[in-house]
Scaffold this motif. Sequence first.
Motif, PDB file in Angstrom:
ATOM      1  N   VAL A  18      -8.923   4.531   5.399  1.00  0.00           N
ATOM      2  CA  VAL A  18      -7.601   4.062   5.840  1.00  0.00           C
ATOM      3  C   VAL A  18      -6.911   2.879   5.243  1.00  0.00           C
ATOM      4  N   GLY A  19      -7.428   2.605   4.282  1.00  0.00           N
ATOM      5  CA  GLY A  19      -6.731   1.245   3.413  1.00  0.00           C
ATOM      6  C   GLY A  19      -7.642   0.753   2.166  1.00  0.00           C
ATOM      7  N   VAL A  20      -6.872  -0.008   1.443  1.00  0.00           N
ATOM      8  CA  VAL A  20      -7.812  -0.814   0.456  1.00  0.00           C
ATOM      9  C   VAL A  20      -7.506  -2.312   0.547  1.00  0.00           C
ATOM     10  N   ASP A  21      -8.462  -3.112   0.230  1.00  0.00           N
ATOM     11  CA  ASP A  21      -8.193  -4.390  -0.038  1.00  0.00           C
ATOM     12  C   ASP A  21      -8.098  -4.705  -1.435  1.00  0.00           C
ATOM     13  N   THR A  22      -6.915  -5.772  -1.684  1.00  0.00           N
ATOM     14  CA  THR A  22      -6.626  -5.904  -2.934  1.00  0.00           C
ATOM     15  C   THR A  22      -6.252  -7.696  -3.018  1.00  0.00           C
ATOM     16  N   THR A  23      -6.138  -8.043  -4.505  1.00  0.00           N
ATOM     17  CA  THR A  23      -5.941  -9.373  -4.568  1.00  0.00           C
ATOM     18  C   THR A  23      -4.514  -9.763  -4.192  1.00  0.00           C
ATOM     19  N   LYS A  24      -3.720  -9.055  -3.946  1.00  0.00           N
ATOM     20  CA  LYS A  24      -2.514  -9.188  -3.129  1.00  0.00           C
ATOM     21  C   LYS A  24      -2.427  -8.970  -1.843  1.00  0.00           C
ATOM     22  N   GLY A  25      -3.458  -8.605  -1.110  1.00  0.00           N
ATOM     23  CA  GLY A  25      -3.608  -8.438   0.396  1.00  0.00           C
ATOM     24  C   GLY A  25      -4.165  -7.114   0.581  1.00  0.00           C
ATOM     25  N   SER A  26      -4.267  -6.609   1.975  1.00  0.00           N
ATOM     26  CA  SER A  26      -4.582  -5.342   2.515  1.00  0.00           C
ATOM     27  C   SER A  26      -3.413  -4.446   2.510  1.00  0.00           C
ATOM     28  N   ILE A  27      -3.799  -3.141   2.187  1.00  0.00           N
ATOM     29  CA  ILE A  27      -2.871  -1.881   2.167  1.00  0.00           C
ATOM     30  C   ILE A  27      -3.225  -0.908   2.801  1.00  0.00           C
ATOM     31  N   ASP A  28      -2.729  -0.497   3.937  1.00  0.00           N
ATOM     32  CA  ASP A  28      -2.980   0.808   4.721  1.00  0.00           C
ATOM     33  C   ASP A  28      -2.642   1.948   4.009  1.00  0.00           C
ATOM     34  N   CYS A  29      -3.188   3.150   4.208  1.00  0.00           N
ATOM     35  CA  CYS A  29      -2.674   4.248   3.551  1.00  0.00           C
ATOM     36  C   CYS A  29      -3.392   5.537   4.141  1.00  0.00           C
ATOM     37  N   GLY A  30      -2.653   6.462   4.016  1.00  0.00           N
ATOM     38  CA  GLY A  30      -2.968   7.855   4.525  1.00  0.00           C
ATOM     39  C   GLY A  30      -4.117   8.753   3.693  1.00  0.00           C
ATOM     40  N   LYS A  31      -3.740   8.430   2.403  1.00  0.00           N
ATOM     41  CA  LYS A  31      -4.426   9.253   1.603  1.00  0.00           C
ATOM     42  C   LYS A  31      -4.440   8.405   0.098  1.00  0.00           C
ATOM     43  N   LEU A  32      -5.912   8.069  -0.462  1.00  0.00           N
ATOM     44  CA  LEU A  32      -5.999   7.406  -1.579  1.00  0.00           C
ATOM     45  C   LEU A  32      -6.618   8.299  -2.744  1.00  0.00           C
TER      46      LEU A  32
END
Length: 414
Positions: free
Chosen positions: A218-232
Amino acid sequence: MKHYSAFAVAREALRYHTGWERAWRSPEPKKRYDVVIVGAGGHGLATAYYLGKNYGIQNVAVIEKGWLGGGNTGRNTTIIRSNYLQDPSAAIYEKARSLYETMSQDLNYNVMFSPRGVMMLAQTQHEIRGYKRTAHANALQGVKTEWITPERVKQLVPIINLHGPRYPVLGALWQERGGTARHDAVAWGYARACSAMGMDIIQQCEVTGVRREGGQVVGVDTTKGSIDCGKLGVVVAGHSGQLAEMAGFRLPVEALALQALVSEPIKPCMDVVVMANTVHGYMSQSDKGEMVIGGGTDGFNNFTQRGSFHHIEETVRALVETFPMISRLKMLRQWGGIVDMTGDRSPIISKTPLGGCFINCGWGTGGFKAIPGSGWAMAQLMATGHSPLAEAFSLDRFKEGRFIDESVAAGVAH
């Protein structure tokens, strides 16, 4: 009158003519993207580009913990060839080679593709048999290669010594349409095209976690915040194992440093690429005149991007026997790249146990030549769920025992 530096003028011209601000300034991520690609190297950027070009998927973010093209894409010896023995390998590498031929026109960016020809020397009787077998297989695959005699080798490469003390040159497998391209230009060409489609290329943005719900990403956590996504899409070369662990599965890969070096610039003396697998050294001459020299991987798992003295000694000692003139050259610089190796020395382009998550890794020491074909196949897999080019390279092959063993076929992992 206000004066500007040459750098500032070039930057403003690039921004004006290409709309490059998105990648130049690394925008802050949006809350949600249809697709997130982790890794802004050649393979990741090519995947994003073909998602947009071939399937109209343009709400895409390519995130990179370092800088654009700063990993293996900018640390290789730029060889492009498709003369592989196994059918799946020949298919994807030939697709890549053919895309390289028109890449400058497709991207409207000069990637300096140079089809100067790639020569793989046979220096043992075993290699003669192996390369003749590959030439026959390539004929069946529609890949144009040929077996050439030592006399033809000398004609193409006058500086070569055919009668080395340890390993004489007994012939070669010759692919006339192979060659080289400018590695950083490939990355920047794809990046500029992605940016023009409205995609975000976010640098200095490291993934710290992969979020899952009900077996789906459903998403990734990064050093610039969380990002939601449909596909990774995970396309991070030597760090594939770490990202896979974050996503909850393991990969059959190991990370090794691959080393290379270049000499001081000299006048033109060799206009083809020569690979010598028996002694494990390969060499070409860059447009600037440097002799670009590649060797082998370290004998132990590591993530260093530096070189070591013993590899210089082993690689240069082997090449000096074949090209005596290079003994007089000084080394300009040396470096390493972190490569991800599978057991059968063939890549992985596959769905993963985590729904909506796809992996592209395992290219070993030969990933640069595959960039456009890899991106084409990965984009097709992510967009449609199936790719004929990628089908043989799925993760399932390791549990089913259907390996694509190019280490046996080629005698070397690239």
